[in-house]
Design a protein around this motif. Structure first.
Motif, short mmCIF file in Angstrom:
data_model
loop_
_atom_site.label_atom_id
_atom_site.label_comp_id
_atom_site.label_asym_id
_atom_site.label_seq_id
_atom_site.Cartn_x
_atom_site.Cartn_y
_atom_site.Cartn_z
N VAL A 38 42.88 49.73 38.39
CA VAL A 38 42.20 48.46 38.60
C VAL A 38 42.27 47.56 37.38
O VAL A 38 42.61 46.38 37.48
CB VAL A 38 40.73 48.68 39.05
N GLU A 39 41.97 48.07 36.19
CA GLU A 39 41.92 47.21 35.01
C GLU A 39 43.29 46.64 34.66
O GLU A 39 43.41 45.47 34.32
CB GLU A 39 41.30 47.95 33.83
N LEU A 40 44.33 47.46 34.75
CA LEU A 40 45.68 46.96 34.48
C LEU A 40 46.08 45.91 35.52
O LEU A 40 46.57 44.83 35.18
CB LEU A 40 46.69 48.11 34.47
N TYR A 41 45.85 46.22 36.80
CA TYR A 41 46.18 45.26 37.86
C TYR A 41 45.38 43.97 37.68
O TYR A 41 45.89 42.87 37.89
CB TYR A 41 45.91 45.89 39.23
N HIS A 42 44.14 44.10 37.24
CA HIS A 42 43.28 42.94 36.98
C HIS A 42 43.91 42.03 35.92
O HIS A 42 43.90 40.80 36.06
CB HIS A 42 41.89 43.42 36.54
N SER A 43 44.49 42.64 34.89
CA SER A 43 45.11 41.82 33.84
C SER A 43 46.30 41.04 34.40
O SER A 43 46.52 39.88 34.03
CB SER A 43 45.52 42.67 32.63
N TRP A 44 47.08 41.66 35.28
CA TRP A 44 48.22 40.96 35.90
C TRP A 44 47.73 39.89 36.85
O TRP A 44 48.26 38.79 36.90
CB TRP A 44 49.11 41.93 36.66
N ARG A 45 46.71 40.23 37.64
CA ARG A 45 46.18 39.31 38.66
C ARG A 45 45.61 38.04 38.05
O ARG A 45 45.54 37.00 38.69
CB ARG A 45 45.11 40.06 39.46
N ASN A 46 45.16 38.12 36.80
CA ASN A 46 44.60 36.97 36.11
C ASN A 46 45.57 36.31 35.14
O ASN A 46 45.19 35.41 34.40
CB ASN A 46 43.31 37.37 35.37
N ASP A 47 46.81 36.75 35.13
CA ASP A 47 47.83 36.15 34.27
C ASP A 47 48.58 35.10 35.10
O ASP A 47 49.34 35.44 36.01
CB ASP A 47 48.79 37.24 33.76
#
Length: 188
Positions: A18-27
């Motif tokens: 979740v946290e890694l995907y979150h960083s991509w999703r907000n980039d």
């Protein structure tokens, strides 16, 4: 080997991502060419999305793309809207780690996903949608064997302008015909 090539492997996405995907999703750079709804998401919103839409979905399968040498996730690829009766699905791919852009990792991941879709799930057709301004992606999909099937005219508003969304698809027999051509060109 299924889910593995020379440089990458696909593994099932989990709540630990979740946290890694979150960083991509907000980039914004990552999502600009793939996500029609550019927005900023809270970690909780991303967690809910991953739980409900990705991990617990009955009609999709999502995989983290891992670079084997460093054993780290660099992106995500998915089959969504899987329709087993009519044997079709839509595919999605995002390379979240920008240092891996333009180096063939997306192509490798997509080929692994298509092999799985056609050989294991026995799907007949895979479709995708791509923003017309993402010319590199349109070219990649065409080289793999996807055919243009239509256009949603001015369906995306991005950076103050209207853009088309290109609909593409590939049939199982077209994919394997293309693979045969590649192997013949490679001398294998």
């Amino acid at each position: 080997m299924l889910f593995e090539s020379n440089r990458i492997r696909l593994r099932k996405m989990s709540l630990g991502d979740v946290e890694l995907y979150h960083s991509w999703r907000n980039d914004i750079d990552v999502m600009n060419s793939t996500n029609p709804l550019l927005d900023v998401y809270s970690l909780e919103e991303t967690r809910e999305f991953v739980e409900e839409v990705i991990v617990n979905s009955r009609s999709s399968k999502s995989y983290m793309i891992e670079e084997k040498n460093r054993d780290n996730a660099i992106g995500i690829t998915s089959l969504v809207e899987i329709d087993l009766k009519n044997r079709n699905a839509e595919c999605i791919i995002d390379i979240g780690e920008k240092e891996f852009w333009g180096k063939g990792y997306g192509r490798e991941a997509l080929l692994l996903l298509l092999e799985y879709a056609f050989l294991e799930l026995n799907l007949h057709r895979i479709s995708l949608k791509v923003f017309a301004f993402n010319e590199r992606a349109v070219g990649l999909y065409s080289r793999i064997g996807f055919k243009r099937e239509g256009i949603s005219r001015q369906a995306l508003y991005r950076n103050g302008k209207w853009h088309d969304i290109v609909h593409m698809g590939i049939l199982k027999q077209e994919y394997f015909l293309k693979i045969g051509e590649r192997e013949k060109d490679d001398g294998t």
